[in-house]
Design a protein around this motif. Structure first.
Motif, PDB file in Angstrom:
ATOM      1  N   THR A  90      -1.800  -1.795 -15.240  1.00 13.13           N
ATOM      2  CA  THR A  90      -2.640  -2.761 -14.555  1.00 13.13           C
ATOM      3  C   THR A  90      -3.879  -2.995 -15.416  1.00 13.13           C
ATOM      4  N   ALA A  91      -4.109  -4.241 -15.773  1.00 13.06           N
ATOM      5  CA  ALA A  91      -5.279  -4.542 -16.598  1.00 13.06           C
ATOM      6  C   ALA A  91      -6.388  -5.088 -15.713  1.00 13.06           C
ATOM      7  N   LEU A  92      -7.605  -4.638 -15.961  1.00 12.94           N
ATOM      8  CA  LEU A  92      -8.763  -5.194 -15.257  1.00 12.94           C
ATOM      9  C   LEU A  92      -9.574  -5.969 -16.284  1.00 12.94           C
ATOM     10  N   ILE A  93      -9.737  -7.265 -16.033  1.00 15.06           N
ATOM     11  CA  ILE A  93     -10.478  -8.089 -16.991  1.00 15.06           C
ATOM     12  C   ILE A  93     -11.676  -8.728 -16.300  1.00 15.06           C
ATOM     13  N   GLY A  94     -12.518  -9.311 -17.096  1.00 13.53           N
ATOM     14  CA  GLY A  94     -13.701  -9.980 -16.553  1.00 13.53           C
ATOM     15  C   GLY A  94     -14.826  -9.920 -17.558  1.00 13.53           C
ATOM     16  N   PRO A  95     -15.826 -10.779 -17.368  1.00 15.60           N
ATOM     17  CA  PRO A  95     -16.961 -10.773 -18.299  1.00 15.60           C
ATOM     18  C   PRO A  95     -17.716  -9.443 -18.229  1.00 15.60           C
ATOM     19  N   SER A  96     -18.510  -9.162 -19.252  1.00 17.59           N
ATOM     20  CA  SER A  96     -19.174  -7.862 -19.265  1.00 17.59           C
ATOM     21  C   SER A  96     -20.175  -7.774 -18.123  1.00 17.59           C
ATOM     22  N   GLY A  97     -20.282  -6.581 -17.547  1.00 20.36           N
ATOM     23  CA  GLY A  97     -21.180  -6.374 -16.415  1.00 20.36           C
ATOM     24  C   GLY A  97     -20.577  -6.801 -15.095  1.00 20.36           C
ATOM     25  N   CYS A  98     -19.265  -7.059 -15.084  1.00 21.26           N
ATOM     26  CA  CYS A  98     -18.666  -7.547 -13.853  1.00 21.26           C
ATOM     27  C   CYS A  98     -18.259  -6.418 -12.923  1.00 21.26           C
ATOM     28  N   GLY A  99     -18.321  -5.177 -13.401  1.00 24.56           N
ATOM     29  CA  GLY A  99     -18.008  -4.055 -12.528  1.00 24.56           C
ATOM     30  C   GLY A  99     -16.645  -3.451 -12.754  1.00 24.56           C
ATOM     31  N   LYS A 100     -15.907  -3.963 -13.758  1.00 23.59           N
ATOM     32  CA  LYS A 100     -14.552  -3.443 -13.939  1.00 23.59           C
ATOM     33  C   LYS A 100     -14.543  -1.980 -14.370  1.00 23.59           C
ATOM     34  N   SER A 101     -15.500  -1.604 -15.267  1.00 22.91           N
ATOM     35  CA  SER A 101     -15.563  -0.201 -15.685  1.00 22.91           C
ATOM     36  C   SER A 101     -16.035   0.676 -14.535  1.00 22.91           C
ATOM     37  N   THR A 102     -17.013   0.152 -13.772  1.00 19.99           N
ATOM     38  CA  THR A 102     -17.505   0.908 -12.620  1.00 19.99           C
ATOM     39  C   THR A 102     -16.346   1.223 -11.672  1.00 19.99           C
ATOM     40  N   ARG A 135       0.827  -1.190   0.000  1.00 19.47           N
ATOM     41  CA  ARG A 135       0.000   0.000   0.000  1.00 19.47           C
ATOM     42  C   ARG A 135       0.864   1.243   0.000  1.00 19.47           C
ATOM     43  N   ARG A 136       1.981   1.178   0.683  1.00 22.49           N
ATOM     44  CA  ARG A 136       2.837   2.363   0.724  1.00 22.49           C
ATOM     45  C   ARG A 136       3.462   2.634  -0.628  1.00 22.49           C
ATOM     46  N   SER A 137       3.822   1.578  -1.313  1.00 21.88           N
ATOM     47  CA  SER A 137       4.463   1.777  -2.610  1.00 21.88           C
ATOM     48  C   SER A 137       3.442   1.961  -3.737  1.00 21.88           C
ATOM     49  N   ALA A 138       2.160   1.755  -3.402  1.00 26.86           N
ATOM     50  CA  ALA A 138       1.147   1.847  -4.461  1.00 26.86           C
ATOM     51  C   ALA A 138       0.878   3.294  -4.833  1.00 26.86           C
ATOM     52  N   LYS A 139       0.541   3.478  -6.102  1.00 31.33           N
ATOM     53  CA  LYS A 139       0.139   4.806  -6.556  1.00 31.33           C
ATOM     54  C   LYS A 139      -1.315   5.048  -6.142  1.00 31.33           C
ATOM     55  N   VAL A 140      -2.123   4.050  -6.461  1.00 31.38           N
ATOM     56  CA  VAL A 140      -3.536   4.117  -6.098  1.00 31.38           C
ATOM     57  C   VAL A 140      -3.839   2.882  -5.292  1.00 31.38           C
ATOM     58  N   SER A 141      -4.577   3.070  -4.213  1.00 31.62           N
ATOM     59  CA  SER A 141      -4.957   1.857  -3.512  1.00 31.62           C
ATOM     60  C   SER A 141      -6.385   1.987  -3.015  1.00 31.62           C
ATOM     61  N   ALA A 142      -7.116   0.907  -3.212  1.00 28.29           N
ATOM     62  CA  ALA A 142      -8.533   0.915  -2.872  1.00 28.29           C
ATOM     63  C   ALA A 142      -8.781  -0.120  -1.793  1.00 28.29           C
ATOM     64  N   ARG A 143      -9.657   0.221  -0.857  1.00 32.19           N
ATOM     65  CA  ARG A 143     -10.000  -0.732   0.212  1.00 32.19           C
ATOM     66  C   ARG A 143     -11.510  -0.803   0.391  1.00 32.19           C
ATOM     67  N   ASP A 144     -12.015  -2.023   0.280  1.00 29.65           N
ATOM     68  CA  ASP A 144     -13.435  -2.293   0.569  1.00 29.65           C
ATOM     69  C   ASP A 144     -14.379  -1.341  -0.157  1.00 29.65           C
ATOM     70  N   VAL A 145     -14.144  -1.198  -1.423  1.00 31.90           N
ATOM     71  CA  VAL A 145     -14.994  -0.272  -2.187  1.00 31.90           C
ATOM     72  C   VAL A 145     -16.308  -0.967  -2.581  1.00 31.90           C
ATOM     73  N   ASP A 146     -17.413  -0.371  -2.149  1.00 30.54           N
ATOM     74  CA  ASP A 146     -18.749  -0.827  -2.575  1.00 30.54           C
ATOM     75  C   ASP A 146     -19.361   0.274  -3.426  1.00 30.54           C
ATOM     76  N   VAL A 147     -20.023  -0.119  -4.507  1.00 28.64           N
ATOM     77  CA  VAL A 147     -20.722   0.880  -5.312  1.00 28.64           C
ATOM     78  C   VAL A 147     -22.163   0.425  -5.498  1.00 28.64           C
ATOM     79  N   PHE A 148     -23.063   1.356  -5.289  1.00 31.97           N
ATOM     80  CA  PHE A 148     -24.485   1.052  -5.472  1.00 31.97           C
ATOM     81  C   PHE A 148     -25.067   1.958  -6.545  1.00 31.97           C
ATOM     82  N   TYR A 149     -25.842   1.385  -7.430  1.00 34.97           N
ATOM     83  CA  TYR A 149     -26.682   2.199  -8.320  1.00 34.97           C
ATOM     84  C   TYR A 149     -28.098   2.073  -7.806  1.00 34.97           C
ATOM     85  N   GLY A 150     -28.585   3.081  -7.137  1.00 32.04           N
ATOM     86  CA  GLY A 150     -29.883   2.948  -6.492  1.00 32.04           C
ATOM     87  C   GLY A 150     -29.778   1.850  -5.452  1.00 32.04           C
TER      88      GLY A 150
END
Lengths: 269, 460, 408
Positions: free
Chosen positions: A50-62, A17-32
Motif C-alpha cells: 500500500t503506497a501513501l502519497i501526497g505533497p510534503s507535510g500532508c501527514g503521510k509519514s505521521t 475491515r475483516r480481511s484487512a491486516k491493519v485498519s484505522a478508523r478516525d485517527v486524529d494526531v495532534f502535535y501540541g
C-alpha cells in the motif's frame, strides 16, 4: 472536503475491515495544539503493497508512524481514534509497543545502520527479542534475512565489517534485512529510496515487490512513479486528510477526487 | 594610583587626538575642496591610535621590566662583599632592602649599607616613575603630532587604521601561544636545574619522597629523598577514587537527562548539576576536610576499619563529586549528538528504551564519552585545593584508600608556599613535578580533544 | 496471544528498563544530594558568624590612662570593678581573657570622637573573646570549650545580669585578617579579590575578544592558525596550578614583580581565563549567521566594519556571558595564587594593585587551616560570601543570556 471525500473511501466496508491486516478508523494526531491528521480511516490488506502519497507535510509519514506507535516517542504528540492489527486495537488493548514493533517493522527514509558489523546489525532484533536459541540458529536467521533482502551475495564475505561502510543502497537493504530478521507481519517504509540513486532505487523496489509475498507492506513515497511501480493500493493524503484510497491503477488512471487528479497530473506537489 | 592618573591622562590625550584628527580632516578637505578618502571617524581613530599605542608600549615595558632594572641597579650599588654572595643569599638581601624601603620589619639587623641601599632603591623607584611618566607622555604627544601632520584628504586613513587593528588582533592571538611557550620554558628551565642536582631517573623511579631533609643544598643527591613514585601513586589512587564516584554518577545522570527526563525537569536539573562545577575547589576542600573526612573516619571506626583522618578516600570522594558535572555535561552533549535515526531504528525493531541506550546509543557515543572521561581524569590529576586541604602530606606508597597519601599537586604547594629559597632543589623540585603534571595532563587533553573531535565529525 | 516464554522474557526486559531508568534517577538524586549536603553544611556552620558576642561593662574614662593611651588598662579596670572579688594575679589574667584583645580600640575611638568623655563613666559594649563567643553561640558548652572554670562562672554571672548580647558582626565585613577570630574579617580579602578581578577583566576581556575576532573573522585557515586553535583548546584544560608555576617563574622570579600583589594575581588569572573567554567568544561569533556578513560585505563594508558594526554587537551578549562566567571561575580560584605568595598573613586592607593582598578563596584556605574553633564558622561565612558573589555573577550572566538571546 472532509464530507466530500468520505464516499470515495467509504467503500471500505465491514468486509474489508475483516480481511484487512491493519485498519484505522478516525485517527486524529495532534502535535501540541496543532492537528497533523484529521479523521483518517483506511484498511490495509495483507500481502499487498500500500503506497501513501501526497505533497510534503500532508501527514503521510505521521500516519505511518502511528501504525507501530513510533509517535509515542514524541513528548507532545497525541493520537486519537483507533488502529487495529489483526483485529486487535494497538492503542487501547494493552498491547505492548515493544511487541507491536516486533510485529510491525520499520524502514526509514535515510539508511541508518547501527555503527556495528553487518552481522550484528541484522542479529540485533533477534537478539533483543530472544528469537534464536543458539548461535547456529542466529546465524541461520541472519543469513536468510540477508538473502531475503537480496544482499547476501554482496556481503557474505564481509559480515564482520562495519555496516556503515556499505554503499547507500546496500545500507538501505541492510536495514530492510535488519527489519525482516525479527519476522514482522507488516513492514512500514518511510520514503525508503529518497536518499538513493536510481540504480539502488530500482533494486530496492524489486526487493519490495518480492517481499510482498511474505509481508504486508506500507510505503510512504513522494514519488508517484514509485507508487505506481510497486504498489497495489494507493492512498492520497492532503493537509492531514486521506483524500482518496483505492486500487493503484484506479487512482492513477481514474481518480475520483479533484485534488487527487490535480496532484497526479502535477498541478501541485 | 599615580599609574591610574597616568593612564587616564594618556586616554585623554588619545581622545583629544581623535577629536583633532577628525576636525583636521574636515578642515583640510574643505580647504582643498575635495572629499577625504575615508570617513572622518577614521582620521580620528588614526590619530588616536598613533597617540595611544606608543605610550602604551612604553608603559607596559616599564611595568614589566621596572622591578628587574631597579633590582640590578640596587645590587650594583651594594658594597662588593654583598655582590659576591650566592644568588640565593643575594635574593634574600634584596628582599630585605625592599622591605626596609617599604618600612616593614626585616629579617636581619639594619646596617648602614642596607640603609643606603634602601635609600637608593626608593630613589630609583621615584626616578623610574617620573621617567616613565615623561617618556610615555612624550610618546603620546609625539605620536599625536606626527599623525596629525599626516592627516590630509588623500590619506587612506581607513586602510591604515584597519591594517593597524588587524595587526593588534594578530598580536592578541599570539598571547595564547606565548602562554604555552612560557609554561614550557619556565617549567623546563627550572626542571633542568633540578635534574642537575637530582638525577632524572631517581626522580621518576625513586620510591622515597622526603624533600624536608634536603633543605641545605649540600645534602642533595646524597639521599634518595626526591623519588616521586609515591606522589604519582597517590595522585593515581585519588584520581581513581574520584573517577569511581564521578563516572557512574555522571554517566547515569547524563543518560537520564538526555534520554528520560521530561523537558522541564531537564531544564531544572542541568543547571543545578552545573552549579557543582561552579563551586570553587577551596570550598570542596573545606567540605572534605571538615565534614567528609571525619564522617568517613567515624564510619571506619564503627566498622572496625582504621580510616585515617586525611584518607585518600575522603579527598577522592569529594573530588569525584566535583567532577560529576564535567562527566555528565560532556556525556550529555555526546549522547544528544547521536542521531535520532539510530534510536528510531532500534526502537522500531521493538527494542526497549534501555536496550536502545545500552546497545545502540552508548556504543555510538563511546568515543565522545571516552574523550570526556579523559578530560575528567586530567582535571582530577591537576586538582589542587581539595587534596591540599583533605589529603595528607605523608608520601606513603600504598594502595589502601583508608590511608593517607599525598599527590603531585599537594607537594607543589607544600614546596612553594611559605618561606622559600628560589634556587634550592626543594623549590626546583616543585617545577619538576609541575612539568610532569603539565606533560601528563597535556597528553590526556590532546588525546581527549582528538577523540571528541573525531566523534563530532562523524555525526556532523 | 503471546506464548509464555515471550511473556516472561518481556516482563524481564521491562524490569530491566525500569531498573535502568531508576539508576539514572538515583544518580541525579545522588549528585543533587551532594550539592544540598554541601550547601547545608556550609550555611549551617557559617550563619552564626554574622553575629558577634558583646559584653556590656561600665568603663570609667580616667584621665591618667587616657593620657598615656593605655586603653587596655581601662578595659581591665572596668572588668576588675565588675568583679571586685577577683584579686589573684592569675585569676585577673583569666578574667581579662573574656574580652577581646582588640576591645581597647573601641574606647580609643570613643575618646577621639568625644574628648569630653574623659573623667566620665559610660556603659560600653565590648567585643567578647572568641572563646566566650563560641560558648554564647552554643557551638561548645561552657565546660567543653576553652574557657576555664572561673571564666565560665564569670560569664554565667554576666549573662544573668543581661550584660551579654549578640550584635551584628560588622567587623567581619570591614576588617582584614587577624590572629584573633573575633577581630578577623574578609574586608581585606574582598578588596584583594576585587583588585585582582579588575586586572583580569581589563586584560582578559579585550585580549580574549580580539583573539576570538581574529581567529573567527580574519584568520586564514592555515597551519599557524590551526596551531593557535589547538593551543587554546589545550590551555583551557591545563591545571590551574601550572599557571601558578608560570606566574612564579615569569612574573616573580624573572620580572621581579612584587610578591602577593593583586596585579600579579590578576595577571595569572588573566592567562588562566583567557582561553575560556576566547572559546566562548568564538562560539558567540560563530552563532552570528554568515548571511549578515554577506549582506554587509555586499553593501561595500570592509571586513573591520562588518565586524564592528554588525557581528560584534550581535555576538556581544554571548561574549559577555562567557566572560562573566570565566571571571567568576577565576574569582574562585585558589591554587595558582598560592604559588605567587598571595597566602601571606595580611592584616591591612590593600589600597592599590601593588600592595600585598590576599583574595577571598585564599582567605578561606588560610582560615580553614587555623585551629581555633571560632575560625570554622568564619571560614564557612567567608565561603557563603564567596558563593553569594559567584551566584550573583552567574545570575547576571543568565539574565544577560535570556534577555538578549536571539534565535536565527
Amino acid at each position: 472536503m472532509n464530507v466530500a471525500s468520505k464516499p470515495a473511501m467509504g467503500q471500505a466496508t465491514l468486509e474489508d475491515r475483516r480481511s484487512a491486516k491493519v485498519s484505522a478508523r478516525d485517527v486524529d494526531v495532534f502535535y501540541g495544539a496543532k492537528q497533523a491528521l484529521k479523521s483518517v480511516s483506511i484498511d490495509i490488506r495483507p500481502n499487498e503493497v500500500t503506497a501513501l502519497i501526497g505533497p510534503s507535510g500532508c501527514g503521510k509519514s505521521t500516519f505511518l508512524r502511528c501504525l507501530n506507535r513510533m509517535n509515542d516517542l514524541i513528548e507532545t504528540c497525541r493520537v486519537a481514534g483507533s488502529i487495529w492489527l489483526d483485529g486487535e486495537d494497538i492503542y487501547t488493548s494493552g498491547l505492548d509497543p515493544v511487541l507491536l514493533r516486533a510485529r510491525v517493522g520499520m524502514v526509514f527514509q535515510k539508511p541508518n545502520p547501527f555503527p556495528k558489523t553487518i552481522y550484528d546489525n541484522v542479529a540485533y532484533g533477534p537478539r533483543i527479542h530472544g528469537l534464536a536459541r543458539s548461535r547456529a540458529e542466529l546465524d541461520e536467521i541472519v543469513m536468510t534475512s540477508l538473502e531475503k533482502a537480496g544482499l547476501i551475495d554482496e556481503v557474505k564475505d564481509r559480515l564482520q565489517e562495519q555496516g556503515t561502510g556499505l554503499s547507500g543502497g546496500q545500507q538501505q537493504r541492510l536495514c530492510i534485512a535488519r527489519a525482516i530478521a525479527v519476522s514482522p507481519e507488516v513492514i512500514l517504509m518511510d520514503e525508503p529510496c529518497s536518499a538513493l540513486d536510481p540504480i539502488a532505487t530500482a533494486k530496492v523496489e524489486e526487493l519490495i515487490d518480492e517481499l510482498r509475498q511474505r509481508f504486508t507492506i506500507v510505503i510512504v513515497t513522494h514519488s508517484m512513479q514509485q507508487a505506481a511501480r510497486v504498489s497495489q493500493r494507493t492512498g492520497f493524503f492532503h493537509l492531514g486528510e486521506l483524500v482518496e484510497c483505492g486500487e493503484t491503477e484506479q487512482i492513477f488512471t481514474n481518480p475520483r477526487h479533484k485534488l487527487t487528479q490535480g496532484y497526479i497530473t502535477g498541478r501541485f506537489g | 594610583m599615580q599609574l591610574l592618573a597616568l593612564v587616564a591622562t594618556l586616554l585623554l590625550l588619545s581622545a583629544v587626538g581623535f577629536h583633532l584628527g577628525r576636525r583636521r580632516a574636515a578642515a583640510r578637505s574643505a580647504a582643498a575642496d575635495r572629499r577625504p578618502h575615508s570617513l572622518p571617524v577614521y582620521y580620528g581613530s588614526y590619530v588616536a591610535l598613533w597617540s595611544g599605542l606608543p605610550a602604551l608600549v612604553v608603559l607596559l615595558g616599564w611595568l614589566a621590566f621596572e622591578p628587574l632594572v631597579v633590582r640590578s641597579l640596587v645590587v650594583d650599588s651594594l658594597p662588593p662583599v654583598a655582590r659576591e654572595l650566592s644568588p640565593e643569599r643575594l635574593g634574600l638581601l634584596v628582599n630585605d632592602v625592599r622591605n626596609l624601603a617599604a618600612g616593614v620589619v626585616t629579617s636581619r639587623d639594619v646596617d648602614p649599607d642596607m640603609a643606603a641601599a634602601a635609600e637608593t632603591y626608593l630613589r630609583l623607584k621615584r626616578l623610574g616613575a617620573v621617567a616613565v611618566g615623561v617618556l610615555s607622555l612624550a610618546a603620546a604627544i609625539g605620536g599625536l603630532g606626527l599623525a596629525l601632520r599626516r592627516v590630509r584628504p588623500e590619506l587612506r586613513a581607513r586602510n591604515a587604521v584597519e591594517k593597524l587593528v588587524e595587526r593588534l588582533l594578530i598580536g592578541a592571538s599570539t598571547i595564547a601561544i606565548f602562554t604555552t611557550v612560557g609554561i614550557v620554558l619556565s617549567l623546563l628551565f627550572e626542571s633542568i636545574r633540578f635534574f642537575n642536582a637530582v638525577p632524572i631517573h631517581e626522580f621518576l623511579f625513586g620510591l622515597e619522597w622526603s624533600p624536608q631533609t634536603a633543605i641545605r643544598s649540600d645534602q642533595v643527591g646524597s639521599s634518595g629523598a626526591f623519588g616521586a613514585v609515591p606522589l604519582f601513586a597517590g595522585t593515581f589512587l585519588i584520581s581513581l577514587i574520584a573517577m569511581a564516584v564521578a563516572m557512574p554518577v555522571g554517566l547515569f545522570s547524563a543518560i537520564y537527562m538526555a534520554e528520560y527526563a521530561p523537558h522541564r525537569l531537564r531544564a531544572v536539573i542541568k543547571p543545578l548539576l552545573e552549579v557543582l562545577a561552579g563551586i570553587p575547589t577551596v570550598v570542596y576542600g573545606f567540605f572534605a576536610a571538615l565534614t567528609v573526612a571525619p564522617l568517613l573516619r567515624d564510619a571506619g571506626t564503627m566498622l572496625g576499619l582504621g580510616v585515617s583522618s586525611e584518607s585518600a578516600l575522603a579527598a577522592g570522594v569529594v573530588m569525584g563529586i566535583m567532577i560529576i558535572p564535567y562527566v555528565s555535561s560532556i556525556a550529555d552533549d555526546v549522547i544528544t549528538a547521536v542521531p535520532r535515526s539510530l534510536r528510531e531504528a532500534s526502537l522500531g525493531l521493538g527494542a526497549t528504551h534501555s536496550e536502545t541506550i545500552r546497545q545502540v546509543v552508548l556504543p555510538a557515543a563511546l568515543p565522545g564519552i571516552v574523550g570526556g572521561l579523559l578530560l575528567a581524569v586530567s582535571r582530577a590529576i591537576g586538582e589542587t585545593m581539595i587534596v591540599v586541604m583533605a589529603a595528607g602530606m605523608a608520601a606513603n606508597l600504598t594502595a589502601n584508600p583508608f590511608e593517607t597519601v599525598t599527590t603531585v599537586t599537594v607537594q607543589i604547594v607544600t614546596l612553594l608556599v611559605g618561606d622559600q629559597e628560589f634556587d634550592s632543589p626543594k623549590t626546583l623540585a616543585a617545577f619538576a613535578l609541575g612539568l610532569v603534571l603539565f606533560l601528563v595532563t597535556l597528553a590526556l587533553n590532546v588525546a581527549a580533544l582528538q577523540v571528541v573531535k573525531r566523534f563530532r565529525e562523524q555525526y556532523d | 496471544m503471546i506464548d509464555e516464554r515471550t511473556a516472561r522474557r518481556l516482563a524481564r526486559r521491562h524490569a530491566a528498563e525500569r531498573r535502568f531508568k531508576l539508576y539514572g534517577m538515583a544518580s541525579v538524586a545522588v549528585a543533587l544530594a551532594f550539592l544540598v549536603a554541601l550547601l547545608v553544611t556550609i550555611v549551617g556552620k557559617g550563619y552564626t558568624a554574622f553575629a558577634q558576642t558583646e559584653i556590656a561593662v561600665e568603663v570609667s574614662f580616667d584621665a591618667g590612662p587616657v593620657k598615656e593611651g593605655d586603653f587596655a588598662g581601662l578595659v581591665k579596670s572596668a572588668l576588675a570593678a565588675r568583679f571586685p572579688e577577683v584579686t589573684a594575679r592569675n585569676d585577673k589574667r583569666e578574667l581579662f581573657g573574656l574580652i577581646s584583645s582588640g576591645a581597647d580600640r573601641v574606647l580609643r575611638d570613643m575618646v577621639q570622637d568625644d574628648p569630653g568623655l574623659v573623667g566620665q563613666k559610660r556603659v560600653v559594649t565590648l567585643l567578647a573573646s572568641d572563646d566566650v563567643d563560641m560558648v554564647v553561640k552554643g557551638h561548645v558548652t561552657a565546660q567543653s570549650g576553652r574557657l576555664t572554670a572561673p571564666q565560665a562562672e564569670w560569664l554565667a554571672s554576666l549573662r544573668q545580669t543581661g550584660a551579654v548580647s549578640l550584635g551584628f558582626n560588622t567587623t567581619f565585613f570591614t576588617a582584614g585578617d587577624s590572629r584573633e577570630p573575633e577581630l578577623a574579617g574578609v574586608g581585606g580579602a574582598v578588596v584583594g579579590s576585587l583588585f585582582a578581578m579588575v586586572v583580569t577583566l581589563c586584560l582578559a576581556f579585550p585580549l580574549g575578544v580580539s583573539t576570538a575576532v581574529y581567529l573567527e573573522e580574519f584568520a586564514p585557515k592555515n597551519r599557524w592558525t590551526e596551531l593557535i586553535e589547538v593551543n587554546i583548546n589545550n590551555l583551557a584544560a591545563v591545571p590551574s596550578i601550572v599557571f601558578g608555576l608560570l606566574g612564579l617563574a615569569l612574573f616573580l622570579n624573572f620580572l621581579n614583580m612584587p610578591r602577593s600583589a593583586p596585579l600579579v594575581g590578576g595577571l595569572v588569572l588573566t592567562l588562566m581565563s583567557l582561553p575560556v573567554i576566547i572559546i566562548a567568544s568564538r562560539a558567540a561569533l560563530k552563532a552570528v549567521p554568515p548571511s549578515i556578513r554577506e549582506a554587509a560585505r555586499g553593501l561595500g563594508a570592509s571586513r573591520l566594519q562588518v565586524v564592528t558594526h554588525h557581528v560584534l554587537p550581535l555576538a556581544m551578549p554571548g561574549i559577555l556571558t562567557g566572560t562573566i562566567i570565566a571571571t567568576a571561575h577565576a574569582i574562585g580560584e585558589t591554587a595558582p595564587l598560592l604559588m605567587i605568595g598571595m597566602v601571606a598573613f595580611i592584616v591591612d586592607i590593600p589600597a592599590g594593585f601593588l600592595d600585598p593582598a590576599t583574595v577571598l578563596p585564599v582567605q578561606v584556605y588560610l582560615w580553614a587551616d587555623s585551629p581555633e574553633r571560632a575560625f570554622v564558622e568564619r571560614t564557612s561565612a567567608a565561603i557563603m560570601i564567596l558563593l553569594a558573589f559567584l551566584a550573583v555573577m552567574n545570575l547576571l550572566a543568565i539574565v544577560l543570556r535570556k534577555k538578549f538571546e536571539r534565535r536565527w
